[in-house]
Design an enzyme around this catalytic site. Sequence first.
Site, PDB file in Angstrom:
ATOM      1  CE1 TYR A   1      18.317  30.912  33.439  1.00 35.33           C
ATOM      2  CE2 TYR A   1      16.200  31.359  34.459  1.00 35.33           C
ATOM      3  CZ  TYR A   1      17.108  30.459  33.928  1.00 35.33           C
ATOM      4  OH  TYR A   1      16.801  29.123  33.874  1.00 35.33           O
TER       5      TYR A   1
ATOM      6  CB  SER B   1      13.407  29.216  32.736  1.00 33.00           C
ATOM      7  OG  SER B   1      13.191  29.466  34.120  1.00 33.00           O
TER       8      SER B   1
HETATM    9  N1  LIG Z   1      17.939  23.877  37.407  1.00 33.63           N
HETATM   10  C1  LIG Z   1      16.863  24.640  37.414  1.00 33.63           C
HETATM   11  O1  LIG Z   1      16.258  24.873  38.469  1.00 33.63           O
HETATM   12  C2  LIG Z   1      16.342  25.214  36.113  1.00 33.63           C
HETATM   13  C3  LIG Z   1      15.078  25.829  36.145  1.00 33.63           C
HETATM   14  C4  LIG Z   1      14.558  26.368  34.971  1.00 33.63           C
HETATM   15  C5  LIG Z   1      15.286  26.275  33.794  1.00 33.63           C
HETATM   16  N2  LIG Z   1      16.512  25.673  33.794  1.00 33.63           N
HETATM   17  C6  LIG Z   1      17.222  25.645  32.512  1.00 33.63           C
HETATM   18  O2  LIG Z   1      17.556  24.318  32.177  1.00 33.63           O
HETATM   19  C7  LIG Z   1      18.771  24.309  31.425  1.00 33.63           C
HETATM   20  C8  LIG Z   1      19.762  23.375  32.086  1.00 33.63           C
HETATM   21  O3  LIG Z   1      19.998  23.847  33.406  1.00 33.63           O
HETATM   22  P1  LIG Z   1      20.783  23.023  34.527  1.00 33.63           P
HETATM   23  O4  LIG Z   1      20.099  23.323  35.779  1.00 33.63           O
HETATM   24  O5  LIG Z   1      20.990  21.625  34.095  1.00 33.63           O
HETATM   25  O6  LIG Z   1      22.150  23.872  34.508  1.00 33.63           O
HETATM   26  P2  LIG Z   1      23.650  23.468  34.837  1.00 33.63           P
HETATM   27  O7  LIG Z   1      24.340  24.744  35.134  1.00 33.63           O
HETATM   28  O8  LIG Z   1      23.690  22.380  35.863  1.00 33.63           O
HETATM   29  O9  LIG Z   1      24.149  22.876  33.442  1.00 33.63           O
HETATM   30  C9  LIG Z   1      24.242  23.711  32.311  1.00 33.63           C
HETATM   31  C10 LIG Z   1      25.159  23.068  31.283  1.00 33.63           C
HETATM   32  O10 LIG Z   1      25.242  23.968  30.172  1.00 33.63           O
HETATM   33  C11 LIG Z   1      26.614  24.085  29.792  1.00 33.63           C
HETATM   34  N3  LIG Z   1      26.865  25.365  29.169  1.00 33.63           N
HETATM   35  C12 LIG Z   1      26.803  26.599  29.719  1.00 33.63           C
HETATM   36  N4  LIG Z   1      27.170  27.525  28.833  1.00 33.63           N
HETATM   37  C13 LIG Z   1      27.465  26.876  27.679  1.00 33.63           C
HETATM   38  C14 LIG Z   1      27.910  27.314  26.392  1.00 33.63           C
HETATM   39  N5  LIG Z   1      28.140  28.598  26.158  1.00 33.63           N
HETATM   40  N6  LIG Z   1      28.096  26.375  25.443  1.00 33.63           N
HETATM   41  C15 LIG Z   1      27.888  25.062  25.698  1.00 33.63           C
HETATM   42  N7  LIG Z   1      27.485  24.610  26.901  1.00 33.63           N
HETATM   43  C16 LIG Z   1      27.277  25.504  27.873  1.00 33.63           C
HETATM   44  C17 LIG Z   1      27.368  23.951  31.103  1.00 33.63           C
HETATM   45  O11 LIG Z   1      28.748  23.606  30.875  1.00 33.63           O
HETATM   46  C18 LIG Z   1      26.585  22.860  31.811  1.00 33.63           C
HETATM   47  O12 LIG Z   1      27.047  21.575  31.458  1.00 33.63           O
HETATM   48  C19 LIG Z   1      19.262  25.761  31.374  1.00 33.63           C
HETATM   49  O13 LIG Z   1      18.886  26.344  30.151  1.00 33.63           O
HETATM   50  C20 LIG Z   1      18.528  26.380  32.535  1.00 33.63           C
HETATM   51  O14 LIG Z   1      18.361  27.777  32.329  1.00 33.63           O
HETATM   52  C21 LIG Z   1      17.047  25.143  34.926  1.00 33.63           C
END
Ligand SMILES: NC(=O)c1ccc[n+]([C@@H]2O[C@H](COP(=O)([O-])OP(=O)(O)OC[C@H]3O[C@@H](n4cnc5c(N)ncnc54)[C@H](O)[C@@H]3O)[C@@H](O)[C@H]2O)c1
Length: 257
Positions: free
Chosen positions: A153, A140
């Site tokens: 986070y 991130s």
């Molecule tokens: N969306 C954003 O703005 C953003 C920005 C920076 C980083 N990220 C990172 O990108 C990655 C994906 O984020 P996203 O936005 O798609 O999130 P999201 O919440 O839409 O999806 C996350 C997925 O991870 C799964 N998950 C959570 N805990 C889990 C566990 N213990 N075991 C297995 N699966 C698990 C959830 O079920 C979900 O399907 C994350 O690591 C997030 O921190 C997202």
Amino acid sequence: MEDGIRGGVAVVTGAARGIGAAVAGALASAGAAVAAIDLDADGLAKTVAGADGRVLPFTADVADSAAIAEVVGQVERELGPITIGVPVAGILRPGSVTDTSDEDWAATFAVNTTGVFTVLREVSRRMVPRRRGVLVTVGSNAAGVPRTGMAAYAASKAAATMLTRCLGLELAGSGIRCNIVSPGSTDTEMQRLLWTDENGAARVIAGDPAQFRAGIPLGRIADPADIADAVVFLASDRARHITMQNPYVDGGATLRA
Ligand SMILES: NC(=O)c1ccc[n+]([C@@H]2O[C@H](COP(=O)([O-])OP(=O)(O)OC[C@H]3O[C@@H](n4cnc5c(N)ncnc54)[C@H](O)[C@@H]3O)[C@@H](O)[C@H]2O)c1
């Protein structure tokens, strides 16, 4: 772009929705057989149904190291040697440091840091004797710039980032590359939880001096596909001389601080 991906086997966690689902779909389209891992079996079924290629669902919790060791073994038995590992699963529990409970802190690190460690360890243990493989952690941009209300986070993501870079150094002699892709605000359920009304996206793009946020210079929220494109590039042979790097896919939001 497909060289180094086509014919291989990829493991992608967090693949039930959002960025993980986009990464799983993109790697499958590029010709990998993809093991899609998530807690959410219903979401995994949607990822499988939406993929233009071979995606198989595996339900597991990345915070459970025994379950991940088991599922990685199962993937190799069913699909063959893993060539690409992409830990994407993550959670965000917003809150100031003073409001963060022991449980919030532990859960955040269990998924975002230990979950990444476990997946990278289990996959790389199998790649090293074969001297083939590539690992891309989804981090991130919050790991690189202080943010209000996101300390646990951001700290968990900073740890996962440095873990991945150190692993890249350890595995370079085995020909295995390790990189990070650090997204900024990306249109997924995690991001939308932070939006309080229909102007949420516009507020993120504009920035907020009161929160010391600069906004997004490129003027848009990322699509999950924008992040997946960077992952696919780093997983491909086109990136064969890139390791221990951490590109930010954030529209310039952090001014690369
Ligand atoms: N969306 C954003 O703005 C953003 C920005 C920076 C980083 N990220 C990172 O990108 C990655 C994906 O984020 P996203 O936005 O798609 O999130 P999201 O919440 O839409 O999806 C996350 C997925 O991870 C799964 N998950 C959570 N805990 C889990 C566990 N213990 N075991 C297995 N699966 C698990 C959830 O079920 C979900 O399907 C994350 O690591 C997030 O921190 C997202």
